[in-house]
Design a protein around this motif. Structure first.
Motif, PDB file in Angstrom:
ATOM      1  N   TYR A  79     -29.755 120.872  67.724  1.00 37.65           N
ATOM      2  CA  TYR A  79     -29.301 122.063  67.427  1.00 37.65           C
ATOM      3  C   TYR A  79     -27.811 122.115  66.709  1.00 37.65           C
ATOM      4  CZ  TYR A  79     -27.011 126.964  67.480  1.00 37.65           C
ATOM      5  OH  TYR A  79     -26.689 127.809  67.055  1.00 37.65           O
TER       6      TYR A  79
ATOM      7  N   SER B 162     -31.162 125.107  63.621  1.00 38.55           N
ATOM      8  CA  SER B 162     -32.006 126.334  63.485  1.00 38.55           C
ATOM      9  C   SER B 162     -32.170 126.645  62.064  1.00 38.55           C
ATOM     10  CB  SER B 162     -31.429 127.488  64.093  1.00 38.55           C
ATOM     11  OG  SER B 162     -30.183 127.815  63.965  1.00 38.55           O
ATOM     12  N   THR B 163     -30.685 126.593  61.168  1.00 40.19           N
ATOM     13  CA  THR B 163     -30.791 126.714  59.833  1.00 40.19           C
ATOM     14  C   THR B 163     -31.613 125.877  58.963  1.00 40.19           C
ATOM     15  OG1 THR B 163     -28.577 127.605  60.028  1.00 40.19           O
ATOM     16  CG2 THR B 163     -29.069 127.125  57.916  1.00 40.19           C
TER      17      THR B 163
ATOM     18  N   ASN C 133     -35.093 126.767  59.473  1.00 39.97           N
ATOM     19  CA  ASN C 133     -35.349 128.128  58.448  1.00 39.97           C
ATOM     20  C   ASN C 133     -35.736 127.531  57.416  1.00 39.97           C
ATOM     21  OD1 ASN C 133     -35.717 130.766  58.209  1.00 39.97           O
ATOM     22  ND2 ASN C 133     -33.567 130.636  56.897  1.00 39.97           N
ATOM     23  N   TYR C 134     -35.086 126.485  56.832  1.00 34.78           N
ATOM     24  CA  TYR C 134     -35.103 126.066  55.249  1.00 34.78           C
ATOM     25  C   TYR C 134     -36.665 125.354  55.056  1.00 34.78           C
ATOM     26  CZ  TYR C 134     -34.848 122.984  51.260  1.00 34.78           C
ATOM     27  OH  TYR C 134     -35.465 122.514  49.953  1.00 34.78           O
TER      28      TYR C 134
ATOM     29  N   ASN D  30     -39.252 125.530  57.023  1.00 34.11           N
ATOM     30  CA  ASN D  30     -40.473 126.722  56.979  1.00 34.11           C
ATOM     31  C   ASN D  30     -40.590 127.405  55.926  1.00 34.11           C
ATOM     32  OD1 ASN D  30     -40.364 126.818  60.683  1.00 34.11           O
ATOM     33  ND2 ASN D  30     -41.590 125.411  59.386  1.00 34.11           N
ATOM     34  N   ASP D  31     -39.419 127.402  55.124  1.00 34.01           N
ATOM     35  CA  ASP D  31     -39.822 128.225  53.899  1.00 34.01           C
ATOM     36  C   ASP D  31     -40.480 127.271  52.773  1.00 34.01           C
ATOM     37  OD1 ASP D  31     -38.393 130.559  54.516  1.00 34.01           O
ATOM     38  OD2 ASP D  31     -36.442 129.912  53.336  1.00 34.01           O
TER      39      ASP D  31
ATOM     40  N   ASP E 215     -28.722 132.947  66.656  1.00 34.19           N
ATOM     41  CA  ASP E 215     -28.765 133.245  65.245  1.00 34.19           C
ATOM     42  C   ASP E 215     -30.244 133.827  65.089  1.00 34.19           C
ATOM     43  OD1 ASP E 215     -30.492 130.967  65.339  1.00 34.19           O
ATOM     44  OD2 ASP E 215     -28.867 129.565  64.505  1.00 34.19           O
TER      45      ASP E 215
ATOM     46  N   LEU F 262     -33.103 132.363  64.587  1.00 26.80           N
ATOM     47  CA  LEU F 262     -33.944 131.784  63.476  1.00 26.80           C
ATOM     48  C   LEU F 262     -35.051 130.853  64.251  1.00 26.80           C
ATOM     49  CD1 LEU F 262     -31.265 130.547  60.998  1.00 26.80           C
ATOM     50  CD2 LEU F 262     -32.786 132.555  60.882  1.00 26.80           C
ATOM     51  N   VAL F 263     -35.097 130.660  65.652  1.00 25.60           N
ATOM     52  CA  VAL F 263     -35.987 129.924  66.165  1.00 25.60           C
ATOM     53  C   VAL F 263     -36.213 130.812  67.289  1.00 25.60           C
ATOM     54  CG1 VAL F 263     -36.905 127.881  67.308  1.00 25.60           C
ATOM     55  CG2 VAL F 263     -35.312 127.582  65.383  1.00 25.60           C
ATOM     56  N   THR F 264     -37.737 130.951  67.712  1.00 20.01           N
ATOM     57  CA  THR F 264     -38.024 131.480  68.839  1.00 20.01           C
ATOM     58  C   THR F 264     -37.435 130.739  70.417  1.00 20.01           C
ATOM     59  OG1 THR F 264     -40.321 130.775  69.067  1.00 20.01           O
ATOM     60  CG2 THR F 264     -39.876 132.787  67.655  1.00 20.01           C
TER      61      THR F 264
END
Length: 214
Positions: free
Chosen positions: A58, A69-70, A73-74, A76-77, A97, A99-101
């Motif tokens: 993290y 987490s950022t 997010n990128y 998984n886009d 944030d 962005l992750v469960t």
């Protein structure tokens, strides 16, 4: 063999984790993704190593300018089916944030099985089984994507792809060819039709703009 990627800006414990997993779970390979400075480079490394599930530290902002987490997010886009998990040494409540469960966030203490404490061993067993299941889902979805790719390939040969389908075709090609699921093609073959369609679309837009500017 399950190929599990591992990203950490300070991977001092990586070798311990790798050996522990290798000793207990012979079908699991933990692969350190290193030598990267940007999110794009991490994505390329994932392709290069053919990662099937990903573990990300993290707290990495001090080294990379973005946290785990950022980065997830990128990724998984670009790769929606690659399941990613956060590993952290901080309290769960500090990861706020959204962005992750929570179910995809684990403390790094999950690897602490010193003394073979039955409770800790069971927790690690359950975690590794979750990783296996995630990798299996990724493999099955990749096979479905392969079928879709060949359908688009046939349409492409007949020059019947729309611009959005062309973009989907190129995205599928990038992932599937990187994972060795389809044959790599010359770059020129990939881009020519796409560029022609894009040029025609831009030219049409220019004509519309000129018409209404008169």
């Amino acid at each position: 063999m399950y190929r599990i990627g591992y990203i950490d800006d300070q991977p001092a414990q990586y070798e311990n984790y790798r050996k522990k997993l290798q000793r207990r779970y012979r079908d699991v390979e933990l692969i350190l993704l290193e030598g990267c400075n940007t999110r794009e480079e991490f994505l390329e490394k994932i392709y290069e190593e053919r990662i099937e599930v990903l573990l990300v530290d993290y707290k990495m902002a001090g080294s990379y300018g973005f946290n785990g987490s950022t980065l997830i997010n990128y990724i998984n886009d670009q790769m929606r089916d690659l399941e990613c998990f956060i590993l952290t040494a901080v309290e769960q409540d500090q990861i706020n944030d959204g962005l992750v469960t929570r179910r995809n966030r684990y403390s790094k203490t999950i690897f602490d099985t010193e003394g073979d404490d039955p409770g800790r061993v069971e927790q690690l067993d359950e975690f590794v089984e979750t990783l296996r299941q995630s990798a299996d889902v990724f493999k099955r979805r990749s096979e479905e994507k392969k079928e879709k790719y060949f359908l688009l390939l046939e349409k492409r040969k007949e020059k019947k792809l729309s611009l959005s389908e062309e973009e989907e075709y190129l995205r599928l090609y990038e992932v599937l060819s990187s994972y060795g699921m389809i044959e790599k093609l010359p770059e020129k073959v990939l881009t020519t039709d796409f560029e022609e369609k894009l040029d025609k679309l831009l030219a049409m837009g220019d004509r519309i703009i000129k018409k209404y500017d008169q």
